[in-house]
Write an enzyme that holds these catalytic residues in place. Structure first.
Site, PDB file in Angstrom:
ATOM      1  CB  CYS A  20      -0.970   0.006   1.174  1.00 44.29           C
ATOM      2  SG  CYS A  20      -2.276  -1.215   0.997  1.00 44.29           S
ATOM      3  CG  HIS A  30     -12.558   8.537 -11.598  1.00 45.69           C
ATOM      4  ND1 HIS A  30     -13.813   8.058 -11.312  1.00 45.69           N
ATOM      5  CD2 HIS A  30     -11.968   7.641 -12.428  1.00 45.69           C
ATOM      6  CE1 HIS A  30     -13.978   6.923 -11.960  1.00 45.69           C
ATOM      7  NE2 HIS A  30     -12.880   6.630 -12.637  1.00 45.69           N
ATOM      8  CD  GLU A  70      -8.477   0.132   0.880  1.00 47.24           C
ATOM      9  OE1 GLU A  70      -8.373   1.335   1.159  1.00 47.24           O
ATOM     10  OE2 GLU A  70      -7.711  -0.744   1.315  1.00 47.24           O
TER      11      GLU A  70
END
Length: 134
Positions: free
Chosen positions: A23, A68, A123
């Site tokens: 991550c 986005h 997620e």
């Protein structure tokens, strides 16, 4: 207590600067957020509230702030490169984790007058974070 839940979907990119695993790298997510609204009694239409009202509230915030977009901690050293290349991003005071995003959505919906029970941000299909105020 009555509780309704509206799900919304959006995409974002981020990285967790000091994370020990994958991550820490730039990556993105296609997520589901579940927003739960609670009330002790139903309104005159026998509803907690209209699902469409929850969707409009959440969609406006998500479309403007999260969808986005590239989410970074305000101290991320990649920010100058994004600015130089006129790339869109949002710098946060906290690391852009699923926990932080669920709290951001919760607070926005609450500020709009809804009695929010919790916001859950999925997620991945098997991992989610929840924010609620007890």
């Amino acid at each position: 207590m009555y509780i309704i839940t509206k799900e919304v979907y959006f995409c974002y990119g981020h990285r967790l600067m000091n994370h020990a695993g994958k991550c820490r790298n730039l990556h993105g997510h296609s997520v589901k957020a579940s927003i739960s609204i609670k009330q002790q009694t139903l309104n005159e239409q026998a509803m907690v509230c209209d699902f469409a009202d929850v969707k409009a509230c959440v969609d406006g915030f998500i479309n403007k702030v999260l969808d986005h977009n590239f989410l970074l901690h305000k101290d991320d050293p990649i920010i100058p490169a994004l600015v130089a290349n006129q790339e869109q991003f949002l710098a946060l005071d906290e690391h852009p984790t699923a926990e932080v995003l669920s709290k951001m959505i919760f607070q926005h919906v609450k500020q709009q007058g809804f009695n929010v029970d919790q916001v859950v941000l999925w997620e991945t299909a098997s991992a989610c974070a929840c924010y609620r105020e007890d």
